[in-house]
Design a protein around this motif. Structure first.
Motif, PDB file in Angstrom:
ATOM      1  N   SER A 274       1.589 -43.036 -21.444  1.00 55.74           N
ATOM      2  CA  SER A 274       1.185 -44.228 -20.701  1.00 55.74           C
ATOM      3  C   SER A 274      -0.318 -44.252 -20.474  1.00 55.74           C
ATOM      4  O   SER A 274      -1.029 -43.261 -20.703  1.00 55.74           O
ATOM      5  CB  SER A 274       1.904 -44.275 -19.351  1.00 55.74           C
ATOM      6  OG  SER A 274       1.426 -43.233 -18.503  1.00 55.74           O
ATOM      7  N   GLU A 275      -0.810 -45.392 -19.985  1.00 62.64           N
ATOM      8  CA  GLU A 275      -2.240 -45.542 -19.704  1.00 62.64           C
ATOM      9  C   GLU A 275      -2.736 -44.501 -18.713  1.00 62.64           C
ATOM     10  O   GLU A 275      -3.846 -43.984 -18.837  1.00 62.64           O
ATOM     11  CB  GLU A 275      -2.521 -46.946 -19.142  1.00 62.64           C
ATOM     12  CG  GLU A 275      -2.156 -48.080 -20.082  1.00 62.64           C
ATOM     13  CD  GLU A 275      -0.769 -48.629 -19.793  1.00 62.64           C
ATOM     14  OE1 GLU A 275       0.092 -47.851 -19.326  1.00 62.64           O
ATOM     15  OE2 GLU A 275      -0.560 -49.832 -20.044  1.00 62.64           O
ATOM     16  N   THR A 276      -1.900 -44.182 -17.737  1.00 59.99           N
ATOM     17  CA  THR A 276      -2.319 -43.236 -16.707  1.00 59.99           C
ATOM     18  C   THR A 276      -2.345 -41.799 -17.212  1.00 59.99           C
ATOM     19  O   THR A 276      -2.941 -40.934 -16.575  1.00 59.99           O
ATOM     20  CB  THR A 276      -1.387 -43.327 -15.482  1.00 59.99           C
ATOM     21  OG1 THR A 276      -0.035 -43.173 -15.927  1.00 59.99           O
ATOM     22  CG2 THR A 276      -1.535 -44.674 -14.808  1.00 59.99           C
ATOM     23  N   ASN A 277      -1.705 -41.536 -18.345  1.00 55.83           N
ATOM     24  CA  ASN A 277      -1.701 -40.182 -18.909  1.00 55.83           C
ATOM     25  C   ASN A 277      -2.610 -40.049 -20.120  1.00 55.83           C
ATOM     26  O   ASN A 277      -2.611 -39.026 -20.793  1.00 55.83           O
ATOM     27  CB  ASN A 277      -0.281 -39.779 -19.300  1.00 55.83           C
ATOM     28  CG  ASN A 277       0.616 -39.570 -18.095  1.00 55.83           C
ATOM     29  OD1 ASN A 277       0.186 -39.047 -17.077  1.00 55.83           O
ATOM     30  ND2 ASN A 277       1.854 -40.011 -18.184  1.00 55.83           N
ATOM     31  N   ASP A 278      -3.386 -41.091 -20.398  1.00 61.70           N
ATOM     32  CA  ASP A 278      -4.362 -41.036 -21.476  1.00 61.70           C
ATOM     33  C   ASP A 278      -5.560 -40.211 -21.014  1.00 61.70           C
ATOM     34  O   ASP A 278      -5.702 -39.891 -19.825  1.00 61.70           O
ATOM     35  CB  ASP A 278      -4.782 -42.460 -21.860  1.00 61.70           C
ATOM     36  CG  ASP A 278      -5.655 -42.494 -23.097  1.00 61.70           C
ATOM     37  OD1 ASP A 278      -5.428 -41.661 -23.994  1.00 61.70           O
ATOM     38  OD2 ASP A 278      -6.559 -43.342 -23.173  1.00 61.70           O
ATOM     39  N   SER A 279      -6.442 -39.874 -21.942  1.00 66.49           N
ATOM     40  CA  SER A 279      -7.586 -39.019 -21.618  1.00 66.49           C
ATOM     41  C   SER A 279      -8.793 -39.846 -21.189  1.00 66.49           C
ATOM     42  O   SER A 279      -9.887 -39.712 -21.718  1.00 66.49           O
ATOM     43  CB  SER A 279      -7.939 -38.144 -22.826  1.00 66.49           C
ATOM     44  OG  SER A 279      -8.091 -38.939 -23.999  1.00 66.49           O
ATOM     45  N   GLY A 280      -8.576 -40.737 -20.209  1.00 59.94           N
ATOM     46  CA  GLY A 280      -9.692 -41.441 -19.591  1.00 59.94           C
ATOM     47  C   GLY A 280      -9.920 -42.854 -20.049  1.00 59.94           C
ATOM     48  O   GLY A 280     -10.724 -43.572 -19.446  1.00 59.94           O
ATOM     49  N   LEU A 281      -9.246 -43.318 -21.120  1.00 58.08           N
ATOM     50  CA  LEU A 281      -9.514 -44.655 -21.647  1.00 58.08           C
ATOM     51  C   LEU A 281      -8.341 -45.612 -21.460  1.00 58.08           C
ATOM     52  O   LEU A 281      -8.308 -46.679 -22.064  1.00 58.08           O
ATOM     53  CB  LEU A 281      -9.894 -44.573 -23.135  1.00 58.08           C
ATOM     54  CG  LEU A 281     -11.141 -43.745 -23.461  1.00 58.08           C
ATOM     55  CD1 LEU A 281     -11.483 -43.855 -24.933  1.00 58.08           C
ATOM     56  CD2 LEU A 281     -12.327 -44.190 -22.614  1.00 58.08           C
ATOM     57  N   THR A 282      -7.372 -45.249 -20.660  1.00 60.04           N
ATOM     58  CA  THR A 282      -6.210 -46.085 -20.300  1.00 60.04           C
ATOM     59  C   THR A 282      -5.542 -46.730 -21.508  1.00 60.04           C
ATOM     60  O   THR A 282      -5.179 -47.904 -21.486  1.00 60.04           O
ATOM     61  CB  THR A 282      -6.604 -47.184 -19.277  1.00 60.04           C
ATOM     62  OG1 THR A 282      -7.578 -48.052 -19.861  1.00 60.04           O
ATOM     63  CG2 THR A 282      -7.144 -46.566 -18.004  1.00 60.04           C
ATOM     64  N   ARG A 283      -5.354 -45.958 -22.568  1.00 58.03           N
ATOM     65  CA  ARG A 283      -4.640 -46.452 -23.745  1.00 58.03           C
ATOM     66  C   ARG A 283      -3.163 -46.074 -23.650  1.00 58.03           C
ATOM     67  O   ARG A 283      -2.793 -45.131 -22.960  1.00 58.03           O
ATOM     68  CB  ARG A 283      -5.231 -45.830 -25.022  1.00 58.03           C
ATOM     69  CG  ARG A 283      -6.675 -46.172 -25.296  1.00 58.03           C
ATOM     70  CD  ARG A 283      -7.316 -45.180 -26.256  1.00 58.03           C
ATOM     71  NE  ARG A 283      -7.385 -43.845 -25.695  1.00 58.03           N
ATOM     72  CZ  ARG A 283      -8.088 -42.836 -26.217  1.00 58.03           C
ATOM     73  NH1 ARG A 283      -8.779 -43.034 -27.330  1.00 58.03           N
ATOM     74  NH2 ARG A 283      -8.088 -41.655 -25.647  1.00 58.03           N
ATOM     75  N   SER A 284      -2.348 -46.804 -24.393  1.00 52.40           N
ATOM     76  CA  SER A 284      -0.930 -46.472 -24.531  1.00 52.40           C
ATOM     77  C   SER A 284      -0.695 -45.938 -25.940  1.00 52.40           C
ATOM     78  O   SER A 284      -1.150 -46.527 -26.916  1.00 52.40           O
ATOM     79  CB  SER A 284      -0.056 -47.709 -24.301  1.00 52.40           C
ATOM     80  OG  SER A 284      -0.194 -48.181 -22.985  1.00 52.40           O
ATOM     81  N   TRP A 285       0.021 -44.822 -26.035  1.00 48.60           N
ATOM     82  CA  TRP A 285       0.357 -44.216 -27.329  1.00 48.60           C
ATOM     83  C   TRP A 285       1.873 -44.263 -27.479  1.00 48.60           C
ATOM     84  O   TRP A 285       2.616 -43.865 -26.586  1.00 48.60           O
ATOM     85  CB  TRP A 285      -0.123 -42.765 -27.383  1.00 48.60           C
ATOM     86  CG  TRP A 285      -1.607 -42.607 -27.226  1.00 48.60           C
ATOM     87  CD1 TRP A 285      -2.330 -42.685 -26.069  1.00 48.60           C
ATOM     88  CD2 TRP A 285      -2.557 -42.331 -28.258  1.00 48.60           C
ATOM     89  NE1 TRP A 285      -3.659 -42.473 -26.330  1.00 48.60           N
ATOM     90  CE2 TRP A 285      -3.834 -42.253 -27.659  1.00 48.60           C
ATOM     91  CE3 TRP A 285      -2.440 -42.128 -29.641  1.00 48.60           C
ATOM     92  CZ2 TRP A 285      -4.989 -41.985 -28.392  1.00 48.60           C
ATOM     93  CZ3 TRP A 285      -3.591 -41.862 -30.370  1.00 48.60           C
ATOM     94  CH2 TRP A 285      -4.846 -41.796 -29.759  1.00 48.60           C
ATOM     95  N   TYR A 286       2.324 -44.747 -28.644  1.00 49.33           N
ATOM     96  CA  TYR A 286       3.746 -44.992 -28.839  1.00 49.33           C
ATOM     97  C   TYR A 286       4.364 -44.014 -29.837  1.00 49.33           C
ATOM     98  O   TYR A 286       3.672 -43.410 -30.655  1.00 49.33           O
ATOM     99  CB  TYR A 286       3.964 -46.430 -29.312  1.00 49.33           C
ATOM    100  CG  TYR A 286       3.548 -47.452 -28.290  1.00 49.33           C
ATOM    101  CD1 TYR A 286       4.405 -47.831 -27.263  1.00 49.33           C
ATOM    102  CD2 TYR A 286       2.280 -48.026 -28.326  1.00 49.33           C
ATOM    103  CE1 TYR A 286       4.026 -48.757 -26.313  1.00 49.33           C
ATOM    104  CE2 TYR A 286       1.888 -48.951 -27.370  1.00 49.33           C
ATOM    105  CZ  TYR A 286       2.761 -49.317 -26.369  1.00 49.33           C
ATOM    106  OH  TYR A 286       2.380 -50.222 -25.426  1.00 49.33           O
ATOM    107  N   ASP A 287       5.680 -43.916 -29.761  1.00 53.57           N
ATOM    108  CA  ASP A 287       6.466 -43.115 -30.697  1.00 53.57           C
ATOM    109  C   ASP A 287       6.300 -43.686 -32.106  1.00 53.57           C
ATOM    110  O   ASP A 287       6.315 -44.901 -32.305  1.00 53.57           O
ATOM    111  CB  ASP A 287       7.923 -43.155 -30.243  1.00 53.57           C
ATOM    112  CG  ASP A 287       8.874 -42.524 -31.236  1.00 53.57           C
ATOM    113  OD1 ASP A 287       8.424 -41.695 -32.038  1.00 53.57           O
ATOM    114  OD2 ASP A 287      10.070 -42.876 -31.216  1.00 53.57           O
TER     115      ASP A 287
END
Length: 731
Positions: A274-287
């Motif tokens: 999720s955005e809150t678990n990204d490394s500072g850039l509030t991106r979403s990473w998907y399966d």
């Protein structure tokens, strides 16, 4: 603050918001904490916060001070809930502020609330409120002139103020860059079978410091209007460097002077981030699994606890989070098989644009050069003939990434980007394998500053099925008669595939339709659930070419099963629409029904990507009704649904010993069906019917065992042929 390989003590007191960094070379730099300081070569140094000095010693030479860009109070960041009366927080706890203070005029804009909420919305904020524009409207923001900007636009195409959704066509322009043109969120959501649409762009620095985002209703559609639910404007470091054009080693694409649109961002071999678990850039990473081509999906792996991900000055942490680099997808342990296939991902894109494919790598299994070397192909062209992650990174656990650019022209409306990996046979590595940890695809603006593509087109099959479904809905869900009840529970049973119950109740609709089209149209075909091998009537087996002697089996099954008519199955699968397919089994395609969504949907929030995980969450919270297709809500007996959900939950148990047998699954499903069809009959009748179903199931298994014994000789003969197909050799 993030400090790589830091040692020492840190003491902080309330400070004045300005950090002073004095490095070992006597140079002083000052930066508001809302920004970022990077690339300071420091052997030692001190950091002053207010009047407090803190001393450090460093073993590496890089400091990154990353802003908490998710905080909308940052002077350079804006996280706006458009049309909202006040501030609010989304399901991840991110704060969204009302856009009212940025509204330059109220004469041509109105605020509205969505008249209905789709159950797949990640949260009410920002999607349930909207700002609507009947003419051109411009938001104006003050931003840093030195920073790239994330611009994220959020759309929920619902009914607002009784406006017609089909009239919503508009364009969006940000400081001369066309982000959207003649855009219809309604058509896009329908074509993509999504409830809401999010768009992310990376805009070059705005030298003037004034960012203007204009929404303009389309002139091509009379009476059109524009709307938006959420806007994010977040400063970011320049993460882009020139990328080499695949197939043209002497040509590069200047990304630093380009604006881009994010098309895909995947945590390959891992889960949603999720955005809150990204490394500072509030991106979403998907399966990545929904994008894998074919059955060759490889295997996934995760770094051992004794492996530490070590970022470098070339790849700072904000490039991708640790969770991306600590998981991976590779081809598998069999080198011979690996040499005969590619590990491939396929992505739909817009025509006539250049795309940058960013591949993230981190080797956490191999330790030496030439242990794992592979080829990288982008759109059937060699991007890298001998990729060796250890050779690139220099060590285990060190992330690297590579950018490859490719131009996608028009190809008949089916424009795609293919990414494929294959072991490098010519390099003779120790292991014939490939690996990938993360993947991003960015669209580059064209020479006119355009990033907008056309609206996706819903398939003809989808539109036709939708029209037929609306016409048949009243009759199909009629409360009178058992036929209507049977259809509802039949669709419930079909939806169990999303709960990993395909083995018990999956549809064989697709292949059966092709084999017996005439029979089905005449209404003589019977639809049976699957138990082991496909044995029907007295027909010959299409695999063995001999009679299976299964007439008795068919007779038993006739008393066991709910028989679906072709019209019922057409309606349940939206006329066999490809968008309704959730998987492919040995007997054909499995279609979604109960929740009207795929088993995996990478566009949904993290907790909803996997239907199984989301269903378990709702089951435990007692809100299972929230995930059911709105057309089925209120049509299912509550006790039936509870029994059905309990069965599905048991089937998803992590431990095999806790999962029910197929006989138990059958008993429970029959019990659920009877609870629905005979709500006033009590559980006694339901149990009796379930016992009958279980007895027939046992008889069917016995017949199958006898039939399988008679086929053993033929199986021995076919094994040799099959082995040659799997491991082909020259003749």
């Amino acid at each position: 603050m993030h400090i790589e390989d830091k040692v020492g003590l840190l003491e902080l007191e309330p400070w004045d918001g300005v950090g002073h960094i004095e490095n070992g070379y006597g140079e002083d730099e000052e930066e508001e904490i809302g920004g970022e300081v990077e690339g300071l070569d420091m052997a030692f140094g001190s950091v002053f916060f207010g009047r407090r000095e803190v001393f450090f010693s460093f073993t590496l030479n890089t400091i990154h001070v990353l802003s908490k860009v998710s905080d909308s109070s940052n002077s350079d960041s804006y996280i706006l809930s458009c049309g909202a009366s006040g501030d609010g927080a989304d399901s991840d706890g991110r704060k969204w502020i009302s856009d009212s203070k940025f509204a330059t005029s109220s004469s041509n804009t109105v605020i509205a609330k969505a008249q209905s909420q789709d159950p797949s919305l990640p949260s009410q904020v920002p999607y349930m409120s909207a700002r609507i524009f009947k003419s051109e409207y411009t938001y104006k923001f003050s931003v840093s002139p030195k920073k790239r900007l994330w611009i994220r636009l959020h759309f929920y195409p619902a009914t607002y103020n009784n406006l017609n959704l089909s009239d919503s066509y508009f364009g969006v322009v940000a400081n001369g860059f066309t982000l959207l043109n003649n855009f219809s969120a309604f058509i896009s959501a329908k074509a993509l079978t999504q409830a809401y649409i999010d768009r992310e762009f990376s805009l070059i620095p705005v030298q003037s410091g004034n960012l203007n985002i204009a929404f303009t209703p389309s002139s091509q559609h009379p009476g059109s209007y524009a709307f938006v639910n959420g806007i994010e404007i977040i400063p970011m470091p320049d993460i882009f460097q020139p990328a080499t054009m695949v197939g043209f080693s002497d040509q590069t694409v200047d990304l630093q002077s380009s604006s881009l649109q994010t098309m895909s961002r995947l945590n390959v071999g891992g889960q949603y981030i999720s955005e809150t678990n990204d490394s500072g850039l509030t991106r979403s990473w998907y399966d990545d699994s929904p994008y894998i081509f074919g059955a060759a999906i490889g295997i996934t792996s995760q770094a051992d606890k004794n492996v530490t991900i070590q970022y470098s000055s070339d790849v700072p942490e904000y490039i991708a989070p640790i969770a991306v680099y600590s998981t991976a997808r590779s081809m598998g342990p069999d080198s011979k098989i690996n040499q005969n296939f590619n590990l491939t991902w396929v992505f739909p894109v817009d025509a006539n644009f250049t795309y940058v494919v960013r591949l993230h790598f981190c080797e956490f299994q191999e330790t030496k050069i030439n242990q794992r070397v592979f080829e990288i192909f982008v759109n059937n062209q060699t991007a890298e003939p001998s990729a060796d992650v250890i050779a690139w990174a220099g060590s285990t656990g060190v992330p690297v990434y590579k950018d490859y650019a490719t131009f996608v022209g028009e190809s008949g409306g089916d424009e795609q980007v293919w990414v494929a990996l294959h072991p490098s046979v010519s390099m003779k590595p120790e292991f014939y394998d490939s690996i990938l940890n993360g993947l991003e695809i960015f669209k580059v603006n064209d020479s006119s500053g355009n990033l907008a593509g056309p609206n996706p087109e819903p398939s003809e099959m989808l539109l036709r099925a939708e029209a037929e479904g609306e016409a048949e809905a009243a009759k199909s869900f009629s409360p009178s008669g058992s036929k209507g009840h049977g259809k509802v529970i039949g669709e419930v049973a079909g939806g169990a595939a999303g709960f990993a119950l395909v083995a018990a109740i999956g549809f064989i609709a697709y292949h059966k339709k092709r084999r017996n089209a005439h029979e089905l149209e005449s209404g003589t075909g019977n639809w049976l659930p699957l138990y082991g091998n496909s044995h029907t009537s007295t027909s010959k087996s299409t695999i063995s070419g001999k009679s299976t002697g299964s007439a008795h089996l068919s007779t038993l099954a006739a008393g066991l099963c709910r028989h679906f008519s072709l019209s019922e199955i057409k309606h349940g699968t939206k006329n066999f629409d490809e968008s309704q397919v959730i998987g492919v089994g040995g007997f054909g395609k499995v279609y979604k029904v109960l929740c009207a969504r795929p088993a995996l949907n990478a566009t949904l929030p993290k907790e909803q990507v996997s239907l199984a995980d989301w269903a378990l969450h709702c089951q435990r919270k007692g809100i299972l009704e929230d995930i059911i297709d709105p057309h089925l809500k209120g049509k299912i007996n509550s006790e039936c649904l509870k029994k059905f959900a309990d069965t599905a939950e048991k089937c998803l148990s992590d431990h095999g010993l806790h999962r029910p047998s197929m006989g138990d699954v059958l008993w429970n499903l029959e019990f659920a069906l009877q609870l629905h069809e005979n709500p006033s009959g009590g559980s006694g009748i339901a149990q009796e019917k379930a016992h009958d179903a279980y007895a027939i199931h046992k008889a069917m298994l016995k017949i199958e065992e006898e039939s399988a014994t008679s086929e053993d000789v033929d199986d021995l003969n076919t094994n040799a042929v099959f082995s040659q197909l799997v491991n082909p050799s020259g003749r």
